[in-house]
Design a protein around this motif. Structure first.
Motif, PDB file in Angstrom:
ATOM      1  N   SER A   1       0.750  -1.091   0.226  1.00 53.11           N
ATOM      2  CA  SER A   1      -0.173   0.133  -0.036  1.00 53.11           C
ATOM      3  C   SER A   1       0.934   1.236  -0.044  1.00 53.11           C
ATOM      4  O   SER A   1       0.397   2.200  -0.656  1.00 53.11           O
ATOM      5  N   ASN A   2       1.952   1.261   0.644  1.00 51.56           N
ATOM      6  CA  ASN A   2       2.873   2.486   0.818  1.00 51.56           C
ATOM      7  C   ASN A   2       3.098   2.683  -0.795  1.00 51.56           C
ATOM      8  O   ASN A   2       2.982   4.116  -1.152  1.00 51.56           O
TER       9      ASN A   2
ATOM     10  N   LEU B   1      -0.101   4.617  -2.170  1.00 44.63           N
ATOM     11  CA  LEU B   1      -0.479   5.634  -1.516  1.00 44.63           C
ATOM     12  C   LEU B   1       0.818   6.856  -1.875  1.00 44.63           C
ATOM     13  O   LEU B   1       0.341   8.047  -1.906  1.00 44.63           O
ATOM     14  N   ASP B   2       1.806   6.473  -2.275  1.00 49.72           N
ATOM     15  CA  ASP B   2       2.936   7.482  -2.676  1.00 49.72           C
ATOM     16  C   ASP B   2       2.547   8.191  -3.730  1.00 49.72           C
ATOM     17  O   ASP B   2       2.760   9.505  -3.940  1.00 49.72           O
TER      18      ASP B   2
ATOM     19  N   VAL C   1      -0.687   8.300  -5.213  1.00 47.86           N
ATOM     20  CA  VAL C   1      -1.913   9.092  -4.875  1.00 47.86           C
ATOM     21  C   VAL C   1      -1.640  10.331  -4.396  1.00 47.86           C
ATOM     22  O   VAL C   1      -2.156  11.372  -4.556  1.00 47.86           O
ATOM     23  N   LYS C   2      -0.782  10.147  -2.936  1.00 49.23           N
ATOM     24  CA  LYS C   2      -0.640  11.361  -2.325  1.00 49.23           C
ATOM     25  C   LYS C   2       0.345  12.588  -2.995  1.00 49.23           C
ATOM     26  O   LYS C   2       0.691  13.292  -2.489  1.00 49.23           O
TER      27      LYS C   2
ATOM     28  N   ASP D   1       3.589  11.994  -2.900  1.00 49.49           N
ATOM     29  CA  ASP D   1       4.568  12.190  -1.916  1.00 49.49           C
ATOM     30  C   ASP D   1       5.848  12.737  -2.735  1.00 49.49           C
ATOM     31  O   ASP D   1       6.608  12.348  -3.485  1.00 49.49           O
TER      32      ASP D   1
ATOM     33  N   GLU E   1      -5.961  -0.392   3.636  1.00 36.52           N
ATOM     34  CA  GLU E   1      -4.907   0.811   3.857  1.00 36.52           C
ATOM     35  C   GLU E   1      -5.036   1.794   2.822  1.00 36.52           C
ATOM     36  O   GLU E   1      -5.028   2.952   3.520  1.00 36.52           O
ATOM     37  N   VAL E   2      -5.324   1.487   1.653  1.00 38.69           N
ATOM     38  CA  VAL E   2      -5.402   2.743   0.703  1.00 38.69           C
ATOM     39  C   VAL E   2      -6.843   3.365   0.815  1.00 38.69           C
ATOM     40  O   VAL E   2      -6.813   4.579   0.583  1.00 38.69           O
TER      41      VAL E   2
END
Length: 137
Positions: free
Chosen positions: A8-9, A12-13, A15-16, A18, A47-48
């Motif tokens: 998920s990290n 999410l990197d 999506v967000k 980062d 988590e996402v």
């Protein structure tokens, strides 16, 4: 076609957006998608989903023509529990979430490669899992 479980990290990197990891994560997702079938499981989906209001938004972000939705095998759930107990015996911080152990055990039991940027715990508790991670390149 081999399969790669996507932590998920990494999702999410992207999506967000980062600032430190989005470029690496996007590049690895694209590279892996060209060569492998990308896989997520319910823990990764969960988590996402935290940053979204509806399940439809998450499904749109994680389309089934790009990601294979896979169940976590019962044997992986058992392995996750055993590895988590070992972690606690080594004085692992109680606040560390159990999800990483489910993800690592799923990759181990189903012989999946794992795309992640947080390799330390996976290397320690799931040494048979082939990792695709920043320090592996």
């Amino acid at each position: 076609m081999t399969k790669v479980l996507v932590d998920s990290n990494v999702i999410l990197d992207v999506v967000k957006q980062d600032s430190q990891w989005s470029a690496w994560s996007a590049e690895q997702l694209e590279r892996c998608a060209d060569r492998h079938r990308l896989v997520i499981n319910p823990v990764i989906f969960s988590e996402v989903s935290i940053g979204f209001d509806t399940i439809e938004e998450v499904v749109a972000l994680l389309p089934t023509d790009y990601y294979e939705y896979a169940a976590i095998p019962w044997s992986a759930a058992f392995l996750a529990g055993k590895c988590f107990v070992d972690y606690r015996r080594r004085r692992g911080v109680r606040t560390t979430p159990l999800p990483d152990f489910f993800i690592g055990a799923h990759a181990a039991v189903d012989s999946l490669q794992l795309l992640t940027r947080d390799a330390t715990r996976y290397r320690t508790y799931f040494p048979t899992v082939q990792l695709i991670c920043p320090d592996a390149h």
